[in-house]
Design an enzyme around this catalytic site. Structure first.
Site, mmCIF file in Angstrom:
data_model
loop_
_atom_site.group_PDB
_atom_site.id
_atom_site.type_symbol
_atom_site.label_atom_id
_atom_site.label_comp_id
_atom_site.label_asym_id
_atom_site.label_seq_id
_atom_site.Cartn_x
_atom_site.Cartn_y
_atom_site.Cartn_z
ATOM 1 N N CYS A 37 0.935 -1.164 0.154
ATOM 2 C CA CYS A 37 -0.103 0.047 -0.031
ATOM 3 C C CYS A 37 0.724 1.261 0.034
ATOM 4 O O CYS A 37 0.670 2.229 -1.002
ATOM 5 C CB CYS A 37 -0.972 -0.103 1.326
ATOM 6 S SG CYS A 37 -1.971 -1.088 1.241
ATOM 7 N N LEU A 38 1.715 1.440 1.150
ATOM 8 C CA LEU A 38 2.341 2.846 1.376
ATOM 9 C C LEU A 38 3.167 3.352 -0.034
ATOM 10 O O LEU A 38 2.953 4.425 -0.128
ATOM 11 C CB LEU A 38 2.916 2.751 2.577
ATOM 12 C CG LEU A 38 1.988 2.774 3.874
ATOM 13 C CD1 LEU A 38 2.728 3.202 5.129
ATOM 14 C CD2 LEU A 38 0.836 3.641 3.799
#
Length: 415
Positions: free
Chosen positions: A256-257
């Site tokens: 995600c990040l």
């Protein structure tokens, strides 16, 4: 209802099992036949789903795993939980597109398709909907319903207690989608449209990404200034309002990040012709953290009269975050690559990756035993998994670069 959850990974499998537990009939669809075989045998590969829970819904007949698209016919609701990676900083929606075509071929009037995969604003209406319409010959908002509901997986404490954002391409779609998720989540939060829900997910992860990059840059500055960044962060966190505690580390990884903020950056550049400067600056800072870790290690070894070339370096914790079982985009890969390039003998200890599952580990595997720790010229704590024996490491290691602020002693240096 007859539910299809397309994609049986870290997002799709927990959702599928939970939907089966609350009374739906669920087909877990995945194109990976090995995964499907594991699931059919009652073997979970996702930490949030115990194999005992999986076997219970299999035995009840509420859940089945399949790689056969024909088994998807007749669904009431299909949820898409497939990966959305970046390829050369460009969003890769091929998994969504392929899944949409497959579902469209089995889409019946009155059915609903929900996208959960993280993506840029506009994907549901501009990419998913046209493919569903073309493959089915049906009209979205007239013959079938569709919407977006971003996944919020990743915190075992909250799990399905996490409020669930829901959206639809029209009011009827929103009503059906909210009704479905009301059976699974404690709280659902409807928003006015799919673009709002898509942007909300990116805001959540960009907030974390930017703040992590800020404390990472502060850690580099604080070290040069001779200030303990960890003590300073703890001091700042005593303020009961207006501050959220973030801590530095060896870099940002995972699914995600490092990825999600770049979706928004790409969309802004493509559609508006303007950069998303905060995300791009944060990405620049976070990308250089593994290089900074190696630079700090090399400087310390030099001070100890020991060149990095030929040194035995033990990396502890290779996953991308604390207690994870996932190696995707982990900064440990870059740390190891740099050290190997400098001529070091690099070993890795990762207790959260089962023996034999070494396909993504790029260093020889050892256990963090007293002998291995003592034999290393330097130990680098990248991820502070609870299975590590920290008192033993403090006692046995000749030198530790601690990237997580978990160790103390004269032989320990924090990031």
């Amino acid at each position: 209802m007859q539910i299809v959850v397309a994609g049986q990974g870290y997002v799709g499998l927990p959702l599928a099992v939970r939907a089966a537990e609350v009374g739906h009939r669920v087909a877990g669809y995945d194109v990976d036949t090995h995964r499907v075989q594991q699931l059919a045998a009652g073997q979970s590969y996702v930490r949030d789903v115990d194999s005992s829970r999986l076997r219970a819904v299999l035995d009840s007949g509420a859940y089945s795993a399949t790689a056969d698209a024909a088994a998807l016919a007749g669904f009431d609701i299909a949820v898409i939980t497939v990966p959305t990676p970046l390829r050369d900083n460009v969003p890769d929606l091929t998994y969504i597109e392929s899944c949409a075509r497959t579902l469209g071929e089995h889409l019946s009037p009155g059915a609903t398709v929900v996208l959960e995969s993280t993506t840029y604003p506009g994907t549901t209406e501009e990419v998913l909907l046209p493919i569903l319409e073309e493959a089915s010959g049906l009209k979205g908002g007239v013959d079938f319903r569709a919407g977006f509901s971003p996944e919020r997986i990743g915190n075992k404490r909250w799990s399905f207690e996490t409020p669930k954002l829901v959206s639809g391409i029209d009011a009827e779609s929103l009503g059906v989608i909210k009704g479905f998720y009301d059976t699974i989540f404690k709280t659902t939060v409807p928003v006015s449209g799919t673009k709002v829900a898509e942007l909300a997910k990116l805001i959540e992860n960009t907030f974390r990404f930017v703040n992590i990059s800020m404390v990472n840059e502060l850690a580099m500055l604080a070290a040069s200034l001779g200030v303990n960044i960890w003590e300073a962060i703890d001091a700042a966190a005593t303020k009961p309002f207006g501050f959220t505690r973030f801590t530095p580390g060896p870099g940002v990884g995972g699914h995600c990040l490092p990825v999600d903020p770049m979706f928004l950056s790409w969309k802004a550049q493509q559609e508006l012709g303007v950069p998303f400067r905060f995300a791009e600056l944060a990405a620049h800072v976070n990308r250089q953290m593994p290089d900074y870790v190696v630079r700090r290690l090399v400087e310390t070894l030099n001070k100890r009269g020991m060149p990095v070339s030929g040194s035995r370096i033990l990396l502890l914790g290779l996953t991308y975050k604390y207690n994870a079982t996932d190696l995707r985009n982990s900064p440990s890969a870059r740390v190891a690559e740099l050290l190997i390039g400098l001529g070091a003998e690099v070993l890795g200890a990762e207790p959260n990756i089962p023996d034999g599952d070494d396909t993504k580990l790029n260093v020889p595997r050892v256990d963090a035993t007293p002998d291995e720790v003592a034999a290393a010229d330097a130990v680098v704590l990248l991820m502070d998994h609870p299975r590590f024996d920290f008192p033993m490491i403090e006692q046995c290691a000749s030198y530790v670069l601690d990237c997580r602020n978990r160790l103390s002693g004269p032989n320990v240096e924090t990031l």
